[in-house]
Design an enzyme around this catalytic site. Structure first.
Site, PDB file in Angstrom:
ATOM      1  N   GLU A  87       0.830  -1.216   0.000  1.00 25.38           N
ATOM      2  CA  GLU A  87       0.000   0.000   0.000  1.00 25.38           C
ATOM      3  C   GLU A  87       0.861   1.262   0.000  1.00 25.38           C
ATOM      4  OE1 GLU A  87      -2.315  -1.380   3.294  1.00 25.38           O
ATOM      5  OE2 GLU A  87      -3.178  -2.902   1.968  1.00 25.38           O
ATOM      6  N   GLU A 152       3.944 -10.904   0.409  1.00 26.55           N
ATOM      7  CA  GLU A 152       2.512 -10.607   0.345  1.00 26.55           C
ATOM      8  C   GLU A 152       2.119 -10.390  -1.111  1.00 26.55           C
ATOM      9  OE1 GLU A 152       0.850  -8.808   4.227  1.00 26.55           O
ATOM     10  OE2 GLU A 152       1.768  -7.175   3.146  1.00 26.55           O
TER      11      GLU A 152
END
Ligand code: 13P
Length: 228
Positions: A87, A152
């Protein structure tokens, strides 16, 4: 011992922190639980839970309005810091170079960086996962010192979709082979109480980075308990 890291992202308040931290401190585990909270919650009683941050400046100090330095994190009792979360890379245009600077600065100041890497769905579909992971890791990781790697896949974050066991094995083995010395490797992306035990049992997986499910006792404590 496995690492179970919670990442609250931009969620939570002091009451919720106190509530969850008390519950965590009353939960028996042989593993290490680390909670990465928003900066505003990195003070007060931690009830013995290890504190982490979600980002840090790549500068030591100075005229960087709105940024938080590694010495400030240290002052607040932080032991771990996430760097290069997808992010941050997506919404703040962070590059591998910046991530490496942050990780290096953290290590220099005695804080363990959790270096995040992971491919997009487009990269996966094009068959580029291994190459992407290798490049992100080698360009983002610090040259020396102790750190943690979190794999991730971007398409698994907050989607409820996880890679297959063989996809995780292949990705974390790629990470393992690219590391100069062994460091803990975590998996992150849509972890919940139903998949935590199975994923953490995969070879080369040393722990989990948990987002949404780390926000509340009802969803986080079952994860901690399931991998005892
Ligand atoms: P979710 O567990 O909500 O998919 O988030 C994963 C993550 O980004 C942790 O850093």
């Amino acid at each position: 011992m496995k690492l179970i890291i919670g990442n609250w992202k931009m969620n939570g308040n002091m009451d919720e922190k106190n509530f969850l931290f008390k519950d965590i401190s009353n939960t028996k585990t042989k593993n290490k639980v680390i909670m990465c909270l928003p900066f505003t919650l990195l003070w007060g009683d931690s009830f013995g839970v290890t504190l982490g941050a979600q980002d840090v400046s790549n500068h030591e100090n100075g005229a960087y309005t709105g940024d938080i330095s590694v010495s400030m994190l240290k002052d607040a009792g932080v032991k771990y810091v996430i760097v290069g979360h997808s992010e941050r890379r997506t919404f703040h245009n962070e590059t591998n170079e910046t991530v490496k600077e942050k990780a290096t600065l953290a290590i220099k100041n005695g804080i363990i960086p959790v270096v995040c890497i992971g491919e997009t769905m487009e990269e996966k579909n094009a068959g580029h996962t291994t190459a992407v992971i290798k490049k992100m890791l080698t360009e983002s990781m610090p040259d020396n010192g102790e750190f943690v790697v979190a794999y991730e896949p971007r398409w698994a974050i907050g989607t409820g979709v996880t890679p297959t066991t063989s996809e995780i094995v292949s990705a974390v083995k790629t990470v393992f082979d690219a590391l100069p010395t062994p460091m803990p490797i975590l998996y992150g992306g849509s972890i919940n109480a139903n998949n935590a035990k199975e994923i953490v049992s995969i070879p080369y997986v040393d722990g989990l980075l948990v987002g949404g499910a780390s926000l509340k006792s009802e969803t986080f404590l079952p994860i901690i308990k399931s991998i005892n």
